[in-house]
Write a protein that holds these residues in place. Structure first.
Motif: not given
Ligand code: Q0Z
Length: 286
Positions: A10-11, A14-16, A24, A26, A68, A82-84, A86, A202-203
Motif C-alpha cells: 500500500s502507498g 495507491r495499492e499494488i 502486478l 497498480l 513496465h 511487468q514485475r521488476l 526495483m 516503473a511505478d
Molecule cells: C512499485 C508503490 C504503489 C505502493 C514496488 N513494476 C514493479 N515491479 C516491482 N515493484 C514495483 C513495480 Cl511498479 C513497485 N512500488 C511503489 C506503488 C503502492 C508502492 F502503487 N513498489
C-alpha cells in the motif's frame, strides 16, 4: 492453480496487487494527501487522472526508455505491469529549486553534490536540470544522496543508465508541459530491471503526485509556487486553522469540485484529450 490479486503493498493513495509471478496491478484510488496527511474526503476521478497521465507518458517515452506498462484496465485506474527488481533509489530530476532541493541549497550551496551558482532564489530555474537521487525511506521522507552513493547502491552500469534515462525523460516531459502552460519543476521516477537485465521505467510517471506542477502564467521566483492541482485544498485546509495532525478536515463540496477540476485541467492540457473520452475508453491515451 492460479491465485489472483494478492495484495502486496500500500502507498498513501495507491495499492499494488500481484496477479501472478510476473505481473502486478497498480490501482490508484481517489484519496488525496496534503501536508503528509491522507484526508477522509476523496476527489472523484483523481486516480483515473493519474493513471491516464502515467499511461500517456509511458506511451510517448518508450523510445527514451522501456516501461513496465502492459495494459490499462477499463476502470481507468488500474495499470497491469511487468514485475521488476526495483532499483534501491528514487530517481529525482530537478529543473527548478524547490522542496528539499531549495533547503539543501540554502544550507550548503549544493544539491546532492551538484554545486550551484550563488544567489539563486527559491523556485529559481536551474542553469540545467540536475539528477538528485534519494534513498527510499520506509517511513517519513526520502533522504537526498550524492551520485557516488547512488552508484554504490545500484552498481555503476545501472546507475548511469537510470540517470541518463531520468534526465532524458525530464527534458522531454518538461518541454511538452511548458508548451502547454505547465512548469514541471521536478519529478521522481522509479526504475527497475527486467529478467534480461534491461533498465525499465516503473511505478507512476510524470503525474502531479510524483512531480511538482506549477502554473506557468503565475510563475514568480523568490517565493514558493502554488501547486497546479493541490493549492485549493492546501489553502482551504490552512484557513481552517487545522494543526496538520491526522485526521485532517473533511472537505466541503466546492473544494472537492474545484480540486477535481484542476486535476482534470492538468490531464486535458498535457494530453490534449478530453477527460470524458478517457473515461469512456481509457486506451485513448496510448
Ligand atoms: C512499485 C508503490 C504503489 C505502493 C514496488 N513494476 C514493479 N515491479 C516491482 N515493484 C514495483 C513495480 Cl511498479 C513497485 N512500488 C511503489 C506503488 C503502492 C508502492 F502503487 N513498489
Amino acid at each position: 492453480m492460479t491465485v489472483d490479486a494478492v495484495h502486496v503493498a500500500s502507498g498513501k493513495v495507491r495499492e499494488i496487487y500481484a496477479l501472478g509471478e510476473d505481473t502486478l496491478a497498480l490501482v490508484a484510488s481517489d484519496r488525496i494527501s496534503t501536508f503528509d496527511v491522507v484526508l477522509a474526503t476523496q476527489i472523484p476521478d483523481k486516480g483515473r487522472v493519474l493513471t491516464g497521465l502515467s499511461a500517456f507518458w509511458f506511451a510517448r517515452t518508450r523510445e527514451i526508455v522501456p516501461n513496465h506498462l502492459l495494459e490499462i484496465r477499463e476502470d481507468g485506474r488500474t495499470m497491469v505491469c511487468q514485475r521488476l527488481e526495483m532499483l534501491p533509489i528514487e530517481c529525482v530530476v530537478r529543473g527548478y529549486l524547490a522542496g528539499s532541493g531549495w533547503s539543501d541549497y540554502r544550507r550548503t550551496g549544493s544539491v546532492c553534490g551538484h554545486g550551484l551558482p550563488a544567489g539563486l532564489e527559491e523556485s529559481a530555474r536551474l542553469p540545467e536540470p540536475i539528477f538528485t537521487p534519494a534513498t527510499k525511506a520506509t517511513e517519513g521522507h526520502d533522504l537526498n544522496i550524492d551520485e557516488e552513493e547512488a552508484e554504490r547502491l545500484c552498481g555503476t552500469e545501472r546507475f548511469l543508465t537510470a540517470k541518463q534515462a531520468s534526465l532524458a525523460l525530464y527534458r522531454f516531459a518538461s518541454a511538452h508541459a511548458e508548451a502547454r502552460g505547465i512548469i514541471l519543476a521536478d519529478t521522481k521516477f522509479e526504475l527497475g530491471v527486467d529478467p534480461e537485465g534491461t533498465v525499465v521505467l516503473a511505478d507512476e510517471a510524470l503525474t502531479p503526485d510524483s512531480s511538482r506542477f506549477w502554473p506557468a502564467d503565475s510563475y514568480q521566483p523568490g517565493r514558493p509556487q502554488p501547486s497546479f492541482d493541490k493549492q485549493y485544498v492546501r489553502d482551504w485546509c490552512e484557513a481552517t486553522g487545522w494543526d496538520k495532525a491526522s485526521p485532517g478536515p473533511e472537505l466541503p463540496d466546492d473544494v472537492v469540485a474545484g480540486t477535481r477540476a484542476r486535476y482534470v485541467e492538468a490531464f486535458e492540457r498535457l494530453t490534449e484529450i478530453p477527460f470524458a473520452d478517457y473515461l469512456a475508453r481509457p486506451g485513448v491515451v496510448l
